[in-house]
Design an enzyme around this catalytic site. Structure first.
Site, PDB file in Angstrom:
ATOM      1  CG  HIS A  99       0.783   6.588   0.851  1.00 17.92           C
ATOM      2  ND1 HIS A  99      -0.479   7.514   0.576  1.00 17.92           N
ATOM      3  CD2 HIS A  99      -0.074   5.978   1.480  1.00 17.92           C
ATOM      4  CE1 HIS A  99      -1.563   7.661   1.814  1.00 17.92           C
ATOM      5  NE2 HIS A  99      -1.670   6.138   1.451  1.00 17.92           N
TER       6      HIS A  99
ATOM      7  CG  HIS B 121      -1.876   1.139   1.433  1.00 15.81           C
ATOM      8  ND1 HIS B 121      -2.500   1.330   0.967  1.00 15.81           N
ATOM      9  CD2 HIS B 121      -1.135   1.907   2.483  1.00 15.81           C
ATOM     10  CE1 HIS B 121      -3.327   3.076   1.086  1.00 15.81           C
ATOM     11  NE2 HIS B 121      -2.343   3.063   2.113  1.00 15.81           N
TER      12      HIS B 121
ATOM     13  CD  GLU C  30      -5.113   6.100   2.675  1.00 12.71           C
ATOM     14  OE1 GLU C  30      -5.362   5.007   1.412  1.00 12.71           O
ATOM     15  OE2 GLU C  30      -3.919   5.839   3.175  1.00 12.71           O
TER      16      GLU C  30
ATOM     17  CB  SER D 130      -2.879   0.307  -2.361  1.00 11.85           C
ATOM     18  OG  SER D 130      -3.542   0.512  -2.382  1.00 11.85           O
TER      19      SER D 130
END
Length: 498
Positions: A336, A331, A376, A395
């Protein structure tokens, strides 16, 4: 930086999009285990706010008449009691206030501060105001004074002084920001894919110890990943990369290409955080810091203020490669990190962190929700088409398909609206927010943050990696001098090229 020239997909139904994948991918996307999601920052922030509110309500409820000193909060200072008191006037006559003030005069109390406030618990037929007084009185007289105030006033209660929550002032103090949310720990959560796998649980403890022992300024220790961990990474990497060309925003694509070129991003090797951190530091000033799990909302957001991203080093369980109930390095590194390589997005992320410093629990919950629907799960417009920039989308194979299908509702990004939008933590989001551009989102966020009530402003000093608290004319003047120096340099540069 050129980006892949693949045709962008037209929005289609989610089921149709899934049906076009191979059987293994389709099963992973629609299985209950995949649909469940990790606990979010928002849930943690809400729990912190509710706990604080419950404690405050209990303090108020326990301060009803009885023993005058029961549940009274005060500070002992050289034989005197210093405390904050709230009360409402009994009746509406002008003499009501004078009677209350007379009590303080009788006991020769030293009044430090007196003000009116909107009443939290207005009484029928009474002014919707209450009085806040901070005073000092000999400790031996406190009980008698409180009894006298209660005889001439209503709803008398002590109040804790509003204090700004602690926040780190320099980057080394992030060593203190290590409060973990343990709900999805494989040792504690029966539903965690790794709960019954003793080898995996032991492996997680070993990697977590790196984060627990880490101190600012140290190089991030390398992790020797196992063949099984690399195989899990490969499945996630290959599956998601196949969607990026048509679903990810250009900033993510450019960042991902750079990471493949300079940081060893490839399907058969899991990148090391130290290598990635050095790359980000040169690109946007962001650094990575190892963390053992999901941080509390306040600690995580505070780290962003210093351009530090708290990053896990462990990888999800091999039995569930398409889903993790908590953030893992798939993730972080795939979702990110490529976005943090973009200067504008990096500034947007830091702005959320700066807005959180010293904010109330209520504001932390709202900022966490804004973070959820942007960093997010955010969408943006590029060349008239929707693209994903949120790490939770980039992700998550299933949610990336879902977000750009016809099924979810898409709204224009507005921080005030996003801050109170109910979020979905058990299945895919029914609502996403779309930004016109990262600069537009950044401007809207700064406008929102300017309305957060704090007795100061904050500014990040990139030279000392510290937070300047602007709470006086002197500190503001000192900060302005630095801005003037920068403007002088820019003006000189303009004159040199004109």
């Amino acid at each position: 930086m050129p980006t892949p020239s693949a045709p962008s997909p037209q929005p289609k139904g989610f089921r149709r999009a899934v049906s076009e994948q191979d059987a293994k991918q389709a099963e992973a996307v629609t299985s209950p285990r995949f649909i469940g999601r990790r606990q979010s920052l928002i849930e943690d922030a809400r729990k912190e706010r509710e706990a604080a509110a419950a404690a405050a309500a209990a303090a108020v409820a326990s301060s009803e008449p009885g023993n005058p000193l029961e549940a009274v909060v005060f500070e002992e200072r050289d034989g005197n009691a210093v405390l904050n008191l709230l009360f409402s006037l009994r009746g509406t006559k002008p003499s009501s206030l004078s009677r209350a003030v007379k009590v303080f005069e009788t006991f020769e109390a030293k009044i430090h501060h007196l003000e009116t406030r909107p009443a939290q618990r207005p009484l029928a037929g009474s002014p919707h105001l209450e009085y806040f007084v901070r005073f000092e009185v000999p400790s031996g007289d406190l009980a008698a004074l409180l009894s006298s105030v209660r005889r001439v006033s209503d709803d008398v209660r002590s109040a804790r002084e509003d204090k700004v929550p602690w926040f780190p002032r320099k980057v080394s103090e992030l060593d203190k920001c290590h409060h973990l949310v343990t709900k999805f720990d494989p040792d504690l959560d029966l539903d965690h894919p790794g709960f019954s796998d003793q080898v995996y649980r032991q492996r997680r403890k070993l990697i977590a110890e790196i984060a627990f022992q880490y101190k600012h300024g140290e190089p991030i220790p390398h992790v020797e990943y196992t063949a099984e961990e690399i195989a899990t990474w490969k499945e996630v990497y290959v599956t998601l990369k196949g969607l990026y060309a048509t679903h990810a925003c250009r900033e993510h694509l450019e960042g991902f290409q750079l990471l493949e070129r300079y940081c060893g991003y490839r399907e058969d090797s899991i990148p090391q955080l130290e290598d990635v951190s050095r790359f980000l530091k040169e690109r946007t000033g962001f650094q990575l810091r190892p963390v053992a799990g999901l941080l509390s909302a306040r600690d995580f957001l505070a780290s962003l203020a210093f351009r530090v991203f708290q990053c896990t080093q462990y990888i999800r369980h091999a039995s569930s490669p398409m889903h993790s109930p908590e953030p893992d390095c798939c993730h972080e590194l795939l979702g990110h990190v490529p976005m943090l390589a973009d200067r504008t997005f990096a500034q947007f992320s830091q702005d959320i962190g700066l807005a959180s410093l010293g904010a109330s629990d209520e504001e932390i919950e709202k900022l966490s929700t804004v973070y959820w629907f942007t960093v997010e799960f955010g969408l943006c417009k590029q060349n008239g088409e929707l693209k994903a920039y949120g790490a939770g989308l980039l992700s998550s194979y299933g949610e990336l398909l879902h977000s750009l299908s016809e099924e979810p509702e898409v709204r224009a990004f507005d921080p005030d609206t996003a801050a109170v939008q109910p979020y979905q933590d058990q299945t895919y989001q029914p609502v996403y927010f779309v930004s016109e551009s990262f600069n537009d989102a950044k401007d809207k966020l700064r406008n929102y943050a300017s309305r957060i009530q704090r007795p100061f402003s904050v500014k990040f000093d990139p030279y000392t990696l510290a937070i300047d608290v602007l709470d006086s004319p002197h500190t503001i003047q000192r900060s302005l001098e630095g801005v003037q120096d920068e403007l002088h340099t820019l003006a000189h540069a303009l004159s040199a090229i004109s």
